[in-house]
Design a protein around this motif. Sequence first.
Motif, PDB file in Angstrom:
ATOM      1  N   MET A   1       0.971  -1.584  -0.371  1.00  0.00           N
ATOM      2  CA  MET A   1      -0.135  -0.644   0.474  1.00  0.00           C
ATOM      3  C   MET A   1       0.743   1.446   0.257  1.00  0.00           C
ATOM      4  O   MET A   1       1.722   1.566   0.564  1.00  0.00           O
ATOM      5  CB  MET A   1      -0.725  -0.275   1.484  1.00  0.00           C
ATOM      6  CG  MET A   1      -1.880   0.837   1.247  1.00  0.00           C
ATOM      7  SD  MET A   1      -3.703   0.990   2.425  1.00  0.00           S
ATOM      8  CE  MET A   1      -2.935  -0.517   3.250  1.00  0.00           C
ATOM      9  N   ASP A   2       0.420   2.319  -0.987  1.00  0.00           N
ATOM     10  CA  ASP A   2       1.627   3.145  -0.944  1.00  0.00           C
ATOM     11  C   ASP A   2       0.772   4.936  -0.660  1.00  0.00           C
ATOM     12  O   ASP A   2      -0.433   4.815  -0.755  1.00  0.00           O
ATOM     13  CB  ASP A   2       2.086   4.226  -2.420  1.00  0.00           C
ATOM     14  CG  ASP A   2       2.328   2.045  -3.015  1.00  0.00           C
ATOM     15  OD1 ASP A   2       3.697   1.870  -2.435  1.00  0.00           O
ATOM     16  OD2 ASP A   2       2.459   2.180  -4.113  1.00  0.00           O
ATOM     17  N   LEU A   3       1.261   5.320   0.440  1.00  0.00           N
ATOM     18  CA  LEU A   3       0.820   6.809   0.631  1.00  0.00           C
ATOM     19  C   LEU A   3       0.824   8.003  -0.525  1.00  0.00           C
ATOM     20  O   LEU A   3       1.817   7.894  -1.272  1.00  0.00           O
ATOM     21  CB  LEU A   3       0.943   7.170   2.075  1.00  0.00           C
ATOM     22  CG  LEU A   3       1.224   8.815   2.122  1.00  0.00           C
ATOM     23  CD1 LEU A   3       0.385   8.489   2.482  1.00  0.00           C
ATOM     24  CD2 LEU A   3       2.483   9.712   2.946  1.00  0.00           C
ATOM     25  N   VAL A   4      -0.741   8.211  -1.005  1.00  0.00           N
ATOM     26  CA  VAL A   4      -0.477   8.542  -2.197  1.00  0.00           C
ATOM     27  C   VAL A   4      -1.172  10.443  -2.096  1.00  0.00           C
ATOM     28  O   VAL A   4      -0.887  11.347  -2.474  1.00  0.00           O
ATOM     29  CB  VAL A   4      -1.595   8.189  -3.327  1.00  0.00           C
ATOM     30  CG1 VAL A   4      -0.908   6.955  -3.969  1.00  0.00           C
ATOM     31  CG2 VAL A   4      -2.789   8.238  -2.622  1.00  0.00           C
ATOM     32  N   GLU A   5      -1.710  10.735  -1.113  1.00  0.00           N
ATOM     33  CA  GLU A   5      -2.428  11.931  -0.667  1.00  0.00           C
ATOM     34  C   GLU A   5      -1.466  12.511   0.898  1.00  0.00           C
ATOM     35  O   GLU A   5      -2.513  11.365   1.750  1.00  0.00           O
ATOM     36  CB  GLU A   5      -3.443  12.434  -0.810  1.00  0.00           C
ATOM     37  CG  GLU A   5      -3.905  13.531  -0.790  1.00  0.00           C
ATOM     38  CD  GLU A   5      -4.948  13.676  -1.199  1.00  0.00           C
ATOM     39  OE1 GLU A   5      -6.197  14.583  -1.966  1.00  0.00           O
ATOM     40  OE2 GLU A   5      -5.609  12.440  -1.788  1.00  0.00           O
ATOM     41  N   LYS A   6      -1.700  13.533   1.289  1.00  0.00           N
ATOM     42  CA  LYS A   6      -1.624  13.891   2.365  1.00  0.00           C
ATOM     43  C   LYS A   6      -2.416  15.589   2.524  1.00  0.00           C
ATOM     44  O   LYS A   6      -2.418  16.517   1.619  1.00  0.00           O
ATOM     45  CB  LYS A   6      -0.763  14.258   3.792  1.00  0.00           C
ATOM     46  CG  LYS A   6       0.657  12.804   3.643  1.00  0.00           C
ATOM     47  CD  LYS A   6       1.366  13.412   4.316  1.00  0.00           C
ATOM     48  CE  LYS A   6       2.712  12.018   4.938  1.00  0.00           C
ATOM     49  NZ  LYS A   6       3.637  12.658   5.806  1.00  0.00           N
ATOM     50  N   PHE A   7      -3.831  15.563   3.830  1.00  0.00           N
ATOM     51  CA  PHE A   7      -3.858  16.987   3.947  1.00  0.00           C
ATOM     52  C   PHE A   7      -4.710  17.032   5.243  1.00  0.00           C
ATOM     53  O   PHE A   7      -4.170  16.327   6.294  1.00  0.00           O
ATOM     54  CB  PHE A   7      -5.220  17.025   2.400  1.00  0.00           C
ATOM     55  CG  PHE A   7      -6.212  16.225   3.201  1.00  0.00           C
ATOM     56  CD1 PHE A   7      -7.443  16.200   4.027  1.00  0.00           C
ATOM     57  CD2 PHE A   7      -6.286  14.614   2.082  1.00  0.00           C
ATOM     58  CE1 PHE A   7      -8.928  14.780   4.256  1.00  0.00           C
ATOM     59  CE2 PHE A   7      -7.329  13.758   2.709  1.00  0.00           C
ATOM     60  CZ  PHE A   7      -8.582  14.133   2.927  1.00  0.00           C
ATOM     61  N   ASP A   8      -5.033  18.380   5.490  1.00  0.00           N
ATOM     62  CA  ASP A   8      -5.103  18.716   6.490  1.00  0.00           C
ATOM     63  C   ASP A   8      -6.731  18.481   6.563  1.00  0.00           C
ATOM     64  O   ASP A   8      -7.806  18.885   5.713  1.00  0.00           O
ATOM     65  CB  ASP A   8      -4.999  20.213   7.268  1.00  0.00           C
ATOM     66  CG  ASP A   8      -3.147  19.974   7.428  1.00  0.00           C
ATOM     67  OD1 ASP A   8      -2.571  18.947   8.066  1.00  0.00           O
ATOM     68  OD2 ASP A   8      -2.490  20.954   6.938  1.00  0.00           O
ATOM     69  N   ALA A   9      -7.485  18.541   7.724  1.00  0.00           N
ATOM     70  CA  ALA A   9      -8.843  18.679   8.121  1.00  0.00           C
ATOM     71  C   ALA A   9      -8.959  19.066   8.758  1.00  0.00           C
ATOM     72  O   ALA A   9      -8.130  19.399  10.469  1.00  0.00           O
ATOM     73  CB  ALA A   9      -9.431  17.511   7.629  1.00  0.00           C
ATOM     74  N   LYS A  10     -10.822  19.321   9.826  1.00  0.00           N
ATOM     75  CA  LYS A  10     -11.140  20.566  10.822  1.00  0.00           C
ATOM     76  C   LYS A  10     -11.979  19.372  11.194  1.00  0.00           C
ATOM     77  O   LYS A  10     -13.439  19.473  10.428  1.00  0.00           O
ATOM     78  CB  LYS A  10     -10.618  21.509  11.642  1.00  0.00           C
ATOM     79  CG  LYS A  10      -9.533  22.162  10.963  1.00  0.00           C
ATOM     80  CD  LYS A  10      -9.660  23.870  10.507  1.00  0.00           C
ATOM     81  CE  LYS A  10      -8.612  24.603  11.154  1.00  0.00           C
ATOM     82  NZ  LYS A  10      -7.953  26.044  11.164  1.00  0.00           N
TER      83      LYS A  10
END
Length: 68
Positions: A1-10
Amino acid sequence: MDLVEKFDAKGKTGAPYHVEVYQIQLDEVGNSVAAGQRTYQLTDGRALDPLSNEKFRIVQTGEKIYRV
């Protein structure tokens, strides 16, 4: 499994969360890759259910969080 995206959330209270998106690469043919299902989780390992592209639910608590 590959890390394809990172983002912030609230969350509704403004609490910040960091989301990681993993994806399994199913098949490689030449230069094209068939992508598998995406898995969403917080950086602390808690699983997320995607409700839309912008809205997610933390499985453990039921809290809804939103991409920022």
